[in-house]
Design a protein around this motif. Structure first.
Motif, PDB file in Angstrom:
ATOM      1  N   ASP A   1       0.870  -1.337  -0.093  1.00 34.22           N
ATOM      2  CA  ASP A   1       0.077  -0.097  -0.087  1.00 34.22           C
ATOM      3  C   ASP A   1       0.899   1.295  -0.099  1.00 34.22           C
TER       4      ASP A   1
ATOM      5  N   SER B   1       2.278   1.934  -3.473  1.00 28.73           N
ATOM      6  CA  SER B   1       1.377   2.376  -4.340  1.00 28.73           C
ATOM      7  C   SER B   1       0.896   3.900  -3.985  1.00 28.73           C
ATOM      8  N   PHE B   2       1.085   4.212  -2.629  1.00 29.51           N
ATOM      9  CA  PHE B   2       0.908   5.635  -2.368  1.00 29.51           C
ATOM     10  C   PHE B   2       2.005   6.549  -2.798  1.00 29.51           C
TER      11      PHE B   2
END
Length: 473
Positions: free
Chosen positions: A154, A157-158
């Motif tokens: 995550d 992706s951020f």
């Protein structure tokens, strides 16, 4: 240290307050534009307390004092001279009256990218953090952190989303360049968005013949491919210059009552047409030409090419033509995502620092030359080479500078052997570690040590064989 005394001595030896056209300072240098340069006594100024070097460049007298000290001296100088503070831009404009067109052109490149560097560096560092999450084999893992842990996936992706600024680089360049050339930067942003419009085809695919079904606009018999300019650094700069000039042209000729409507409308339409018809294709040609030279030196030239590339960077600094390199680095970032010039910059600068340390070792103990050498070395650790070059390495002879050029060449060769690349540009030296591609970070450090150490060794060897002029004073 008596800053007022220093300022007074500088003022006396540049012809007095009546000979000052403007005054400003940068990180390390007091920068003056003189009405009559013949009234300047460089020899006396060089021996003023705190002064590390004196030189003329781009119509300006540069007195090197170093970080921190220059702020104090400048404050005392404007008070002593009884003049108002000037911005660097004011001094540049005044200095251009005595400078050449070629230097002015190269300086414009620097001005465009200086304002963008913090954002580019920030995005590059974020991508560097993402690369750590995406690199296999780190922290004893067989795969990547992103594939092992949900939080890492995550976060990766951020990071990819918030570092998107590099994907919109042409927009930022249009803004900065239009502002630099005196146009409305908001109009520059609008044309910048045209450069990367999502409904247009991909430029890289088009140039490689991978868009067989590309559509064309037909205006008065002229076919224009509906293709964007992703990575269009040079199209952006050329179009910005045209936009700024055309906007000024319209502003002078359109009746005041219609100016609010017609000037921005016509500027956008004509500038966009100029982009697709002239400056986009011309920018592609320039980028291809530079790409050919870089490929010849770095890719096809291999280790030898990288040696030459790294070696010539600091001679370019002396001539002032190094400002154009920022545009090439931006082009590399936009088109490939990597910048292999940054490591070469790093070794070229730290090698100049190595030359300072070499001269420090040869100088007499407790001499002013030692003090100047070590204080000029420190800025090279953060990517500033001018104090080292002008205050030490070319002060009495070209030998220290030449040894640094040679040391930089070997450092560049090392960087090429281990394919060291950065994710951004604008940072070298110790801060440069933060934007280097993580898997090769250790080789970035080693490459800099190689350039630094070899330069010192070359100076000592040359001094043993022939003696370095001024080294033992």
């Amino acid at each position: 240290m008596d800053y007022k005394k220093i300022a007074r001595e500088v003022l006396e030896n540049v012809g007095g307050k009546d000979n000052i056209a403007s005054a400003a300072h940068c990180v390390t240098r007091l920068r003056l534009v003189l009405k009559d340069t013949t009234k300047c006594d460089k020899t006396v100024i060089e021996n003023i307390e705190g002064a590390k070097g004196v030189f003329f460049n781009s119509g300006q007298l540069h007195v090197v004092f170093g970080t921190g000290l220059v702020d104090m001296v400048y404050a005392a100088f404007i008070e002593e001279a009884g003049i108002k503070e000037s911005s660097l831009e004011d001094v540049k404009i005044e200095g251009k009256k005595n400078g050449g067109k070629l230097k002015e052109m190269f300086k414009a490149f620097s001005d465009i990218f200086v304002a963008l560097i913090p954002g580019i560096v920030g995005c590059a560092m974020i991508l560097g953090l993402r690369a750590i999450l995406m690199t296999s084999g780190l922290f004893g893992l067989e795969t990547t952190l992103a594939k092992t842990y949900k939080w890492a996936s995550d976060l990766s992706s951020f990071f990819n989303i918030i570092a998107t600024g590099l994907n919109f680089l042409p927009v930022f360049i249009m803004y900065s360049a239009t502002k630099r050339f005196g146009g409305n930067p908001v109009l520059g942003i609008i044309i910048g968005l045209v450069l990367i419009h999502p409904e247009l085809g991909n430029r890289f695919d088009f140039l490689q013949g991978k868009l067989p079904d590309v559509s064309y606009w037909n205006f008065f018999g002229i076919n224009i491919p509906e293709v964007a300019f992703q990575g269009g650094v040079f199209p952006a700069i050329l179009t910005s210059l045209f936009l700024a000039k055309f906007e000024k042209f319209l502003t002078k000729r359109v009746p005041q009552i219609l100016s609010f409507i017609l000037v921005p409308t016509l500027t956008i339409i004509v500038s966009a047409a100029a982009l697709f018809l002239v400056f986009g294709p011309l920018g592609d040609v320039i980028a291809s030409g530079l790409g050919f030279v870089i490929e010849l030196l770095y890719i096809k030239g291999g280790v030898v090419g990288a040696f030459v590339f790294a070696a010539v960077l600091q001679p370019l600094v002396i001539t002032g033509t190094h400002h154009a390199i920022g545009g090439i680095e931006a082009q590399l970032i936009a088109s490939t995502g990597f910048n292999y010039i940054q490591p070469l910059w790093a070794v070229s600068i730290i090698a100049q620092g190595g030359a300072c340390v070499g001269m420090f070792l040869l100088a007499k103990k407790k001499s002013k030359r030692r003090e100047i050498a070590i204080s000029s070395f420190i800025p090279t650790l953060v990517g500033v080479s001018e104090p080292a070059i002008f205050a030490v390495n070319i002060k009495d002879s070209i030998i220290p500078f030449a040894c640094a050029v040679l040391g930089a060449g070997f450092g560049g060769a090392y960087m090429r052997i281990f394919s060291v690349k950065a994710l951004g540009f604008g940072l070298t030296g110790i801060p440069g570690v933060t934007i280097v591609n993580p898997p090769v970070m250790i080789h970035y450090v080693i490459g800099n040590i190689v350039a630094f150490s070899l330069t010192i060794l070359f100076i000592i060897i040359y001094d043993k064989l022939k003696g370095v002029p001024g080294a033992h004073e």
